[in-house]
Design a protein around this motif. Structure first.
Motif, PDB file in Angstrom:
ATOM      1  N   SER A 101     -42.858  55.492  10.123  1.00  0.00           N
ATOM      2  CA  SER A 101     -41.838  54.640  10.747  1.00  0.00           C
ATOM      3  C   SER A 101     -41.797  53.273  10.051  1.00  0.00           C
ATOM      4  CB  SER A 101     -42.130  54.477  12.245  1.00  0.00           C
ATOM      5  OG  SER A 101     -42.314  55.727  12.867  1.00  0.00           O
ATOM      6  N   ARG A 102     -42.192  53.261   8.808  1.00  0.00           N
ATOM      7  CA  ARG A 102     -42.217  52.043   7.982  1.00  0.00           C
ATOM      8  C   ARG A 102     -43.109  50.951   8.572  1.00  0.00           C
ATOM      9  NH1 ARG A 102     -38.977  51.761   3.864  1.00  0.00           N
ATOM     10  NH2 ARG A 102     -39.119  49.490   3.758  1.00  0.00           N
ATOM     11  N   ARG A 104     -43.151  50.070  11.613  1.00  0.00           N
ATOM     12  CA  ARG A 104     -42.488  49.394  12.742  1.00  0.00           C
ATOM     13  C   ARG A 104     -43.000  49.910  14.076  1.00  0.00           C
ATOM     14  NH1 ARG A 104     -37.538  47.477  10.780  1.00  0.00           N
ATOM     15  NH2 ARG A 104     -37.830  46.932   8.612  1.00  0.00           N
ATOM     16  N   LEU A 321     -37.600  41.718   8.085  1.00  0.00           N
ATOM     17  CA  LEU A 321     -37.799  41.773   9.531  1.00  0.00           C
ATOM     18  C   LEU A 321     -36.613  42.362  10.294  1.00  0.00           C
ATOM     19  CD1 LEU A 321     -39.850  40.986  11.712  1.00  0.00           C
ATOM     20  CD2 LEU A 321     -38.818  38.700  11.735  1.00  0.00           C
ATOM     21  N   ALA A 322     -35.405  41.937   9.909  1.00  0.00           N
ATOM     22  CA  ALA A 322     -34.223  42.395  10.646  1.00  0.00           C
ATOM     23  C   ALA A 322     -33.581  43.632  10.020  1.00  0.00           C
ATOM     24  CB  ALA A 322     -33.198  41.270  10.746  1.00  0.00           C
ATOM     25  N   HIS A 323     -34.195  44.171   8.982  1.00  0.00           N
ATOM     26  CA  HIS A 323     -33.635  45.404   8.413  1.00  0.00           C
ATOM     27  C   HIS A 323     -33.761  46.538   9.427  1.00  0.00           C
ATOM     28  CE1 HIS A 323     -33.990  44.320   3.850  1.00  0.00           C
ATOM     29  NE2 HIS A 323     -33.446  43.367   4.563  1.00  0.00           N
ATOM     30  N   HIS A 324     -32.820  47.428   9.381  1.00  0.00           N
ATOM     31  CA  HIS A 324     -32.818  48.618  10.239  1.00  0.00           C
ATOM     32  C   HIS A 324     -32.592  48.288  11.716  1.00  0.00           C
ATOM     33  CE1 HIS A 324     -34.007  50.774   6.761  1.00  0.00           C
ATOM     34  NE2 HIS A 324     -35.163  50.153   6.669  1.00  0.00           N
ATOM     35  N   LEU A 325     -32.161  47.062  11.990  1.00  0.00           N
ATOM     36  CA  LEU A 325     -31.805  46.765  13.372  1.00  0.00           C
ATOM     37  C   LEU A 325     -30.459  47.417  13.669  1.00  0.00           C
ATOM     38  CD1 LEU A 325     -32.406  45.329  15.997  1.00  0.00           C
ATOM     39  CD2 LEU A 325     -31.406  43.252  15.033  1.00  0.00           C
ATOM     40  N   TYR A 326     -29.536  47.224  12.727  1.00  0.00           N
ATOM     41  CA  TYR A 326     -28.251  47.907  12.786  1.00  0.00           C
ATOM     42  C   TYR A 326     -28.108  48.750  11.525  1.00  0.00           C
ATOM     43  CZ  TYR A 326     -27.219  44.596  16.519  1.00  0.00           C
ATOM     44  OH  TYR A 326     -27.257  43.870  17.681  1.00  0.00           O
ATOM     45  N   THR A 327     -27.324  49.799  11.616  1.00  0.00           N
ATOM     46  CA  THR A 327     -27.153  50.699  10.480  1.00  0.00           C
ATOM     47  C   THR A 327     -26.546  49.952   9.298  1.00  0.00           C
ATOM     48  OG1 THR A 327     -26.866  52.505  12.007  1.00  0.00           O
ATOM     49  CG2 THR A 327     -26.104  52.878   9.762  1.00  0.00           C
ATOM     50  N   VAL A 328     -25.507  49.192   9.597  1.00  0.00           N
ATOM     51  CA  VAL A 328     -24.936  48.337   8.579  1.00  0.00           C
ATOM     52  C   VAL A 328     -25.662  47.011   8.725  1.00  0.00           C
ATOM     53  CG1 VAL A 328     -22.838  47.276   7.693  1.00  0.00           C
ATOM     54  CG2 VAL A 328     -22.730  49.494   8.853  1.00  0.00           C
ATOM     55  N   ARG A 330     -26.326  43.556   8.901  1.00  0.00           N
ATOM     56  CA  ARG A 330     -25.382  42.456   8.858  1.00  0.00           C
ATOM     57  C   ARG A 330     -26.119  41.135   8.851  1.00  0.00           C
ATOM     58  NH1 ARG A 330     -22.966  45.514  14.003  1.00  0.00           N
ATOM     59  NH2 ARG A 330     -23.716  44.061  15.539  1.00  0.00           N
ATOM     60  N   GLU A 332     -25.592  38.594  10.382  1.00  0.00           N
ATOM     61  CA  GLU A 332     -25.731  37.881  11.646  1.00  0.00           C
ATOM     62  C   GLU A 332     -26.795  38.491  12.559  1.00  0.00           C
ATOM     63  OE1 GLU A 332     -22.134  40.607  12.396  1.00  0.00           O
ATOM     64  OE2 GLU A 332     -23.169  39.679  10.718  1.00  0.00           O
ATOM     65  N   THR A 333     -27.477  39.535  12.099  1.00  0.00           N
ATOM     66  CA  THR A 333     -28.415  40.182  13.008  1.00  0.00           C
ATOM     67  C   THR A 333     -29.526  39.253  13.461  1.00  0.00           C
ATOM     68  OG1 THR A 333     -29.573  41.034  11.109  1.00  0.00           O
ATOM     69  CG2 THR A 333     -28.080  42.547  12.243  1.00  0.00           C
ATOM     70  N   ARG A 335     -29.108  36.259  14.242  1.00  0.00           N
ATOM     71  CA  ARG A 335     -28.598  35.205  15.107  1.00  0.00           C
ATOM     72  C   ARG A 335     -28.744  35.563  16.569  1.00  0.00           C
ATOM     73  NH1 ARG A 335     -23.053  34.324  12.203  1.00  0.00           N
ATOM     74  NH2 ARG A 335     -22.373  34.976  14.239  1.00  0.00           N
TER      75      ARG A 335
END
Lengths: 335, 325
Positions: A101-102, A104, A321-328, A330, A332-333, A335
């Motif tokens: 799970s990388r 995470r 850190l914020a990678h893979h929060l949303y599929t694309v 973004r 702004e993730t 924020r």
């Protein structure tokens, strides 16, 4: 010479050996996890499956590669048997990005899309609705996958259990509810948390077929699961299987284990799932001590390799850190 | 063309079901009853019980089921009757849908759309009237929408279904019968930007969902006094469109946030903080807010009206800001 006290194995030797091998793999893997926890290589929560191996091994050996697995936070064994690379599991425990799970998820959240392992869920009962949904998707798409969801007897007290059982039975969904009854929800004995301790009776109230298996006997767990899977795959609706088992170790590495009688633990240890099978195989002449030791040595070698892989693993850059929060991904993730 | 918000939702849902066989609608009384807000009349007959799926009163169970179905390759739209009942499903939304992608290292996306009614104003008392959008907007991994216009009622569902991650849509219960002009812009509905509904130079009224029409009503009253208020519809509550907010506040130099949530820990508070962080030196006055009174929403009409943000309170807040100059 077979011992009349021992139940016959009843499986061709290669199949029985495969079951034995997987139980030993889990045992050796987790013993090493406990050591590594002591060395602070593994942190966070670590829940060991030692003593319960016959459940995951028997159950998963009754499933096909296309089937879905939803597991709990005590799922190292399920991931190993399912075919997730031991190195990726160990790296996950280390928190390395080579983990399954990388890094995470850690011990409680092993995921693997390739083998359709939909997690290690650490909300007790949280995996049940998810499994019902996977099964609903399968039914709506006309597929033949079965979803097996594992949960402890503690989950039976959760609303999620009852809602999921009702939905699955109401819509005749292809789910096998695999209750790993180890008699303790963390420190709370089943008699202290359930008004009805006969879990099959509870499940049957949802108009669902139920089975109970000796969770210390891998031949029995596999046989029960095969029955359940056959019924579910035929389209006859969900099945509830209670596996009565016991964890030899504490709930987690933080647990001083003060709520159980030591004699009780020792009594269950005499029923150990590995010796349960190996003794029967030896009695029938399908296993020698040398062969058993070879299986054990192989398992230890696999763990050594997994630890080496994890040690050589790398830390994900904090910029991710914020990678893979949303599929694309973004901007702004954060924020 | 004038249509109601309800009709816009119907058109959006019809289009979604007709366009993609993976899409299905699930929730309490969505089928035979026709939807608890009479939005889905006729859908069961057209699309059948598999895809217009009545669920038992098991919010945790059926929302979790929708999440699982999304993982299994479907595109479920799950309806929760009101935001109050969504608290029974909060575990699945927050602990599963929102975290699964990140926690699995990017392996499992959850393309589920969760719709629910929100807000007060219909004398339904404290267990059917709350406005808890900020609870969801607090959670990374979710996208949170608040369609306040017929354009967004028509357009946002398509955009939400096109998104591969979980989207929560709040429909203010007072809006269902609202009529509005459907503009050709509805097809441009996105999940990123706020929208200026009325331009003005003196103050920005920032609103979402059910408070947008109250802000517009206040702007009309203010216009009669010669005060030109800009009305900004947030549309998307997570992620907040800081750029549009700051650009507007930069022009008007004053802002009042109109939020049906309770003041403490509100979205209004979050927006005020962002304005302070990003546009402090543009301001001519402290940012103000009009929120719900910090009480459970009461039944009696006069008490409920007093508890919810109303246009006169917005007008008063603007007058006070201008008086401070």
């Amino acid at each position: 010479m077979s011992d009349p006290q021992l139940k016959p194995v009843g499986l061709p030797a290669p199949e029985a050996l495969a079951l034995l091998r997987d139980m030993v793999r889990i045992r050796r893997f987790e013993e090493r996890c406990a050591d590594l926890y002591g060395q602070q290589k593994i942190r966070g929560f670590l829940h060991l499956y030692i003593g319960e191996e016959a459940v995951a091994v028997g159950a998963l050996h009754a499933l096909g590669p296309g089937d879905n697995i939803v597991a709990t936070y005590r799922e190292h064994g399920h991931a190993l048997v399912r075919g997730v690379s031991p190195g990726a599991i160990m790296a996950e425990m280390y928190g390395k990005q080579e983990g399954c799970s990388r890094g995470r998820g850690g011990s409680m959240h092993l995921f693997d899309a390739k083998t359709r392992l939909f997690g290690g869920n650490a909300i007790v009962g949280g995996g049940l609705p998810l499994a019902v949904g996977l099964a609903l998707a399968e039914q709506m798409q006309g597929g033949s996958r079965v979803t097996a969801v594992f949960f402890g007897e503690g989950a039976v007290a959760e609303g999620a259990f009852h809602e999921s059982m009702n939905l699955a039975a109401l819509w005749k969904l292809p789910v096998v509810f695999c209750c790993e009854n180890n008699f303790y929800a963390m420190g709370t004995a089943i008699e202290r948390s359930e008004s009805q301790t006969d879990l099959c009776a509870k499940a049957a109230s949802y108009n669902m077929k139920t089975l109970r298996a000796d969770g210390m006997d891998v031949i029995a767990t596999q046989a029960a699961m095969r029955d359940a899977v056959a019924q579910v795959r035929s389209g006859a609706g969900p099945v509830f299987v209670e596996f009565q088992t016991y964890r030899y170790r504490a709930h987690s590495m933080f647990d001083p284990d003060l709520y159980r009688d030591k004699a009780e633990v020792e009594r269950w240890k005499t029923r150990g799932p590995i010796h349960n099978l190996s003794n029967r195989m030896k009695a029938e002449g399908s296993l020698t001590e040398e062969a058993f030791l070879a299986i054990d040595a192989e398992a230890i070698k696999e763990v050594d390799a997994a630890v080496a892989f994890a040690e050589a693993g790398t830390w994900e850059p904090v910029e991710h850190l914020a990678h893979h929060l949303y599929t694309v991904n973004r901007a702004e993730t954060a924020r | 063309m004038k249509i109601t918000y309800r009709e816009a939702l119907r058109q959006a849902m019809h289009e979604a079901l007709a366009a993609d066989p993976r899409v299905f609608l699930m929730g309490e009384d969505v089928g035979r009853y026709g939807g608890s807000y009479a939005v889905w009349k006729g859908f069961l007959a057209e699309f059948g019980p598999e895809r217009i799926r009545d669920a038992p009163l098991s919010e945790l169970g059926f929302v979790g089921t929708a999440i699982g179905a999304a993982l299994g390759g479907m595109r479920p739209i799950v309806e929760i009757m009101t935001v109050n009942f969504s608290l029974l499903a909060l575990d699945q939304i927050v602990n599963t849908a929102a975290v699964y992608r990140h926690m699995s290292g990017g392996q499992f996306s959850v393309p589920v759309v969760v719709r629910m009614a929100t807000g007060g104003g219909r004398q339904l008392a404290a267990q059917h009237s709350h406005s808890l959008e900020n609870w969801y907007a607090h959670v990374p991994g979710l996208t949170v929408l608040a369609p306040a216009t017929v354009d967004d009622a028509r357009g946002m569902l398509r955009a939400a279904l096109a998104d591969p991650d979980p989207v929560v849509i709040f429909e203010h219960a007072m809006l269902y019968p609202m009529e509005g002009e459907l503009s050709p812009d509805w097809e441009k509905a996105d999940l990123r930007t706020a929208k200026i509904l009325r331009a003005g130079r003196d103050v920005t009224l920032i609103a979402y969902g059910g408070t947008v029409c109250k802000a517009q009503e206040a702007a009309l009253q203010l216009a009669a006094e010669g005060i030109e208020a800009e009305v900004l519809d947030l549309r998307v509550l997570r992620p907040l469109d800081d750029a549009t907010i700051m650009a507007s506040v930069g022009r008007t130099r004053r802002a009042v946030i109109v939020d049906e949530g309770w003041r403490t820990g509100s979205l209004a508070g979050e927006i005020m903080a962002r304005i302070m962080e990003q546009a402090f030196y543009e301001l001519d006055a402290p940012v103000a807010r009009v929120c719900s009174a910090e009480v459970p929403i009461p039944y009696a009409k006069h008490m409920e009206e007093a508890a919810l943000p109303q246009a006169p309170a917005v007008v008063a807040a603007v007058r006070q800001l201008l008086a401070k100059v």
